[in-house]
Write an enzyme that holds these catalytic residues in place. Structure first.
Site, mmCIF file in Angstrom:
data_model
loop_
_atom_site.group_PDB
_atom_site.id
_atom_site.type_symbol
_atom_site.label_atom_id
_atom_site.label_comp_id
_atom_site.label_asym_id
_atom_site.label_seq_id
_atom_site.Cartn_x
_atom_site.Cartn_y
_atom_site.Cartn_z
ATOM 1 N N ASN A 1 2.856 -7.770 8.009
ATOM 2 C CA ASN A 1 2.378 -9.072 7.328
ATOM 3 C C ASN A 1 4.580 -9.120 7.051
ATOM 4 O O ASN A 1 5.327 -8.960 6.156
ATOM 5 C CB ASN A 1 2.491 -8.826 6.365
ATOM 6 C CG ASN A 1 0.834 -8.690 5.389
ATOM 7 O OD1 ASN A 1 -0.216 -9.484 7.113
ATOM 8 N ND2 ASN A 1 0.447 -8.153 4.604
ATOM 9 N N ARG B 1 0.558 -1.462 -0.249
ATOM 10 C CA ARG B 1 0.092 -0.326 0.111
ATOM 11 C C ARG B 1 0.975 1.428 0.424
ATOM 12 O O ARG B 1 0.756 2.346 0.545
ATOM 13 C CB ARG B 1 -1.017 -0.076 1.122
ATOM 14 C CG ARG B 1 -2.165 -1.347 1.202
ATOM 15 C CD ARG B 1 -2.694 -1.632 0.200
ATOM 16 N NE ARG B 1 -4.224 -3.011 0.186
ATOM 17 C CZ ARG B 1 -4.056 -3.504 -0.319
ATOM 18 N NH1 ARG B 1 -4.176 -3.288 -1.922
ATOM 19 N NH2 ARG B 1 -4.688 -4.628 -0.398
ATOM 20 N N GLU C 1 -5.739 -12.246 7.927
ATOM 21 C CA GLU C 1 -4.743 -12.395 6.820
ATOM 22 C C GLU C 1 -4.592 -13.397 6.710
ATOM 23 O O GLU C 1 -3.417 -12.953 5.964
ATOM 24 C CB GLU C 1 -5.242 -10.909 5.988
ATOM 25 C CG GLU C 1 -6.651 -9.759 6.333
ATOM 26 C CD GLU C 1 -6.290 -8.284 5.752
ATOM 27 O OE1 GLU C 1 -4.625 -7.932 5.640
ATOM 28 O OE2 GLU C 1 -6.658 -7.613 5.501
ATOM 29 N N ARG D 1 -18.313 -8.081 9.557
ATOM 30 C CA ARG D 1 -17.112 -7.830 9.397
ATOM 31 C C ARG D 1 -17.177 -6.783 10.821
ATOM 32 O O ARG D 1 -15.806 -6.595 11.830
ATOM 33 C CB ARG D 1 -16.548 -7.479 8.587
ATOM 34 C CG ARG D 1 -15.089 -7.039 8.635
ATOM 35 C CD ARG D 1 -13.945 -7.381 7.132
ATOM 36 N NE ARG D 1 -12.866 -6.172 7.418
ATOM 37 C CZ ARG D 1 -12.243 -6.020 6.210
ATOM 38 N NH1 ARG D 1 -12.772 -6.427 5.207
ATOM 39 N NH2 ARG D 1 -10.607 -5.077 6.650
ATOM 40 N N GLU E 1 -4.416 4.609 0.707
ATOM 41 C CA GLU E 1 -4.778 2.913 0.807
ATOM 42 C C GLU E 1 -6.422 3.529 0.223
ATOM 43 O O GLU E 1 -6.350 3.004 -0.958
ATOM 44 C CB GLU E 1 -4.963 2.158 1.788
ATOM 45 C CG GLU E 1 -5.031 0.514 1.097
ATOM 46 C CD GLU E 1 -5.539 -0.075 1.913
ATOM 47 O OE1 GLU E 1 -4.846 -0.007 2.844
ATOM 48 O OE2 GLU E 1 -5.818 -1.638 1.510
ATOM 49 N N ASP F 1 -11.515 -0.701 8.244
ATOM 50 C CA ASP F 1 -10.325 -0.670 8.063
ATOM 51 C C ASP F 1 -9.952 0.170 6.673
ATOM 52 O O ASP F 1 -10.004 0.272 5.844
ATOM 53 C CB ASP F 1 -10.011 -2.147 6.468
ATOM 54 C CG ASP F 1 -9.046 -1.850 6.305
ATOM 55 O OD1 ASP F 1 -8.307 -1.399 6.874
ATOM 56 O OD2 ASP F 1 -7.884 -3.291 4.889
ATOM 57 N N GLU G 1 -4.503 3.350 15.681
ATOM 58 C CA GLU G 1 -4.108 2.829 14.901
ATOM 59 C C GLU G 1 -4.382 3.892 13.440
ATOM 60 O O GLU G 1 -5.297 3.782 13.049
ATOM 61 C CB GLU G 1 -3.533 1.360 14.394
ATOM 62 C CG GLU G 1 -2.996 1.060 12.749
ATOM 63 C CD GLU G 1 -2.450 -0.204 12.500
ATOM 64 O OE1 GLU G 1 -2.798 -1.069 13.256
ATOM 65 O OE2 GLU G 1 -1.949 -0.784 11.202
HETATM 66 O O1 GCW Z 1 -5.560 -2.175 5.006
HETATM 67 C C1 GCW Z 1 -6.091 -3.698 5.044
HETATM 68 C C2 GCW Z 1 -4.874 -3.648 3.717
HETATM 69 C C3 GCW Z 1 -3.499 -5.110 3.616
HETATM 70 C C4 GCW Z 1 -3.268 -4.606 5.043
HETATM 71 C C5 GCW Z 1 -4.037 -4.673 5.809
HETATM 72 C C6 GCW Z 1 -3.428 -4.670 7.182
HETATM 73 C C7 GCW Z 1 -0.316 -5.134 5.607
HETATM 74 O O2 GCW Z 1 -5.251 -4.087 2.746
HETATM 75 O O3 GCW Z 1 -2.464 -4.281 2.758
HETATM 76 O O4 GCW Z 1 -2.371 -5.419 5.095
HETATM 77 O O5 GCW Z 1 -4.891 -3.996 5.750
HETATM 78 O O6 GCW Z 1 -3.921 -3.859 8.737
HETATM 79 O O7 GCW Z 1 -2.341 -5.530 7.776
#
Ligand code: GCW
Length: 673
Positions: A195, A153, A276, A321, A378, A350, A372
């Site tokens: 990640n 991102r 994820e 969610r 993004e 998100d 956070e």
């Molecule tokens: O916003 C989403 C994103 C992912 C990201 C995830 C997260 C790092 O699409 O790319 O992964 O959140 O915050 O873990």
């Protein structure tokens, strides 16, 4: 850094960020003394020299008034803590002076940057009486940077960290990065993507991280790392990563010892677990608390922390969610170690362009919670759209959770004023990269700036932050400020208007950029668009009320009731919480459909208007930045028009209602095109 002179204005490439120190008003002092010999003292001298080249630094003998930067043990300074500072017009040894006083080294640096900001923004410095300390302890940038140089991102080039050159070679940009952060009070950087590649914890990479920590130490910036929960297995070759297995606990302890030998002030770990596809304690039927605690115990003897992310949305927990993280984490409240901080995104889905605040804020009485945010855009037009995020963050920080009655704002929750959180903190996913202008879009720098300033003081207004940034980045010209400030302050609502009005959200597909309201095919249902808008011939929206899936009940009663009633729910979040007929009468007298059409159209028109406003500034802005921003604004206006037509056409094909006249003329745009 380019210095080509074009006409009356000097060309610039944005590489100096807000630390250009261009046409600085001279300080009303003719000498500066920095009574600090530490490496931070050296950094202070260097910064003064950069900003005020005519000033003699470290010479107080000559001159009417001097700038004195010194340690103070006076109680009113000491109570500002290691990072705090006072800047006062005083008389010292019978000489008038401006004194920047602090108990700690970093406080002196922050005070210096604050003083330079006052000069750069043309503030009156004739009688100063400033006393500041940060509202939050941890103020961190999270880099989603991978070891191969790519950035998840990221929209501003490659990673700033040159892993193949480290630890031997240090890119000079590392210091500029530290200067920029220190100038806005950011005191930590998480180097790698959540990640996380387990190799980030290997001895080789730790040495590289140590070189960055060394380079940044004098700027008050600590290094943190994202840890892959399965590292004891993948890196340590253990048969398991079960947090309750003593071999695993020992592996983490030894890893922490190794890290602290290399980086004595290492900040700690961030962990994305069971989210994820990332490994986590639930792989071993253990809880998030079990997982966080094993790492927390490993870093505790060294004073480190573990930031455990609450960004989890296991489909087995609840069909919605938005409800999942709250359900998973509230039942663990009180089970986390004192050096664990649960890290919660601002909203429950998100980083959408607008979300209600996450119901976990205020809900965890016995567990530290930090916020956070996302600086990288993004879901907000990447680095193509001008969207100033301070108003969005202010809406979040100022939101009242009612956790302990009226006035329990999110800001006060994370400051530990509602429940006694220690440490306190806020972090944000960075938007920096190898691009010359750091952030891809000149105006995206404002979001990095705004994050730091609001982390330092959540009570600052968006207007003040925009004003400071603009003055430092584009100068103090009144006409320029008169155009650019409103443009920045309106830009978030503009984006929401053309992309996700009335509380709609996630109308995108995988790139999280282009509109795709018809998106119904993703590996997970909660990654589609149709899951969120639920439009059919009669109605649109997600029913999260007490008559629906009861997500509103995760909020404290006052907030719950406000969201639960479509009359009192803020219109900006209406379709987040309510599923309503297209024909519903809105307060404006228009139907819901008409209102939606208007919002989309208004947003797109405002985006087009930004192009015009910018054009009027031609000649007032150096050519390169003028051209680059103009091109981005044109892209944004086209994108905004596409958002409007794509979303409205798609919804009209579902509800059969009339489109705005200009869209009726272009039936060629079909949903999903
Ligand atoms: O916003 C989403 C994103 C992912 C990201 C995830 C997260 C790092 O699409 O790319 O992964 O959140 O915050 O873990």
């Amino acid at each position: 850094m380019a210095t080509v002179i074009t006409g009356q204005v000097r060309a610039e490439d944005g590489s100096k960020l807000w630390l250009r120190y261009a046409r600085m008003r001279q300080a009303p002092v003719d000498g500066a003394v920095v009574e600090r010999t530490s490496p931070t003292g050296k950094a202070i001298r260097r910064e003064l020299q950069l900003a005020l080249p005519k000033l003699t630094v470290a010479n107080d003998s000559a001159g009417r008034r001097s700038l004195i930067i010194r340690r103070s043990s006076e109680s009113d300074v000491r109570r500002l803590g290691e990072e705090g500072f006072a800047i006062r017009t005083r008389t010292i040894d019978a000489k008038p002076c401006i004194a920047i006083e602090s108990a700690g080294d970093v406080g002196a640096l922050y005070g210096t940057f604050h003083f330079l900001r006052l000069l750069a923004t043309d503030r009156d410095v004739s009688k100063l009486n400033v006393a500041q300390r940060p509202a939050l302890q941890l103020r961190l940038l999270d880099h989603w940077d991978n070891l191969d140089g790519s950035i998840e991102r990221g929209y501003a080039g490659k990673s700033l960290w040159k892993w193949d050159e480290l630890p031997d070679k240090l890119d000079p940009r590392y210091i500029d990065y530290a200067r920029a952060n220190a100038s806005i009070g950011i005191n930590g950087a998480v180097l790698n993507n959540v990640n996380a590649n387990p190799l980030s914890l290997s001895s080789d990479y730790l040495k590289k991280a140590a070189a960055l920590a060394e380079a940044w130490r004098s700027y008050g910036i600590r290094v943190y790392l994202s840890a892959n929960f399965a590292a004891p297995k993948t890196l340590g070759k253990l048969p398991t990563a079960d947090p309750l297995d003593p071999r695993v606990a020992q592996w983490w302890r030894e890893k922490a010892d190794e890290i602290y030998k290399l980086i004595p002030d290492f900040g700690g770990f961030v962990v994305k677990a069971n989210s994820e596809g990332q490994p986590g304690p639930q792989d071993y039927r253990r809880t998030h608390a079990d997982g966080a605690n094993v790492l927390a115990d490993a870093v505790a003897p060294h004073g480190g922390v573990v930031m455990w992310r609450a960004f989890v949305y296991d489909q087995g927990v609840d069909p919605d969610r938005a409800k999942r993280a709250y359900l998973e984490f509230t039942r663990l409240d009180g089970q986390f170690r004192p050096n664990v901080i649960v890290q919660v995104k601002n909203g429950p889905i998100d980083f959408q362009p607008r979300e209600p605040f996450h119901p976990l804020f205020g809900a965890m009485k016995h567990t530290n919670v930090m916020a956070e945010l996302q600086v990288t855009q993004e879901y907000l037009g990447h680095s193509n759209h001008l969207v100033f995020l301070a108003p969005m963050w202010k809406e979040f920080l100022d939101a009242d959770t009612f956790a302990a009655g009226k006035g329990s704002t999110v800001a006060r929750v994370i400051e530990g004023k509602i429940h006694p959180y220690r440490p306190t903190g806020i972090c944000a996913v960075a938007n920096t990269g190898s691009d010359v202008n750091w952030c891809g879009h000149h105006f995206a720098q404002a979001n990095w700036y705004a994050f730091g300033r609001l982390a330092w003081d959540p009570n600052l207004s968006s207007e003040q932050v925009a004003d400071e940034w603009l003055r430092m980045t584009f100068g103090n010209d009144r006409e320029l400020l008169g155009v650019l400030k409103p443009m920045m302050l309106d830009s978030w609502e503009t984006f929401v208007g053309y992309s996700m009005p009335l509380g709609l959200h996630h109308l995108i597909s995988g790139d999280h950029y282009a509109p795709d309201p018809a998106n119904a095919k993703e590996p997970r249902e909660d990654w589609t668009a149709v899951y969120y808008h639920r439009a059919d011939a009669k109605a649109i929206g997600f029913d999260r009320t007490t008559r629906g899936d009861r997500a509103v009940e995760q909020y404290f009663p006052k907030v719950r009731d406000q969201f639960d009633d479509s009359e009192t729910c803020p219109q900006s979040l209406l379709l987040w919480f309510h599923r309503l007929p297209w024909t519903r009468r809105m307060k404006s007298g228009r139907t819901l459909w008409e209102e939606l059409c208007l919002k989309y159209s208004d947003g797109a028109a405002r985006a087009a208007g930004m192009v015009e406003s910018w054009r009027n500034l031609s000649g007032k802005i150096d050519e390169q930045r003028y051209r680059e921003v103009a091109a981005k604004l044109e892209t944004q206006a086209l994108d905004a028009a596409a958002w409007r037509s794509r979303c409205l056409t798609s919804f009209a094909s579902i509800n059969g209602l009339a489109l705005p006249a200009d869209l009726q003329k272009s039936p060629s745009i079909a949903p999903g095109d």
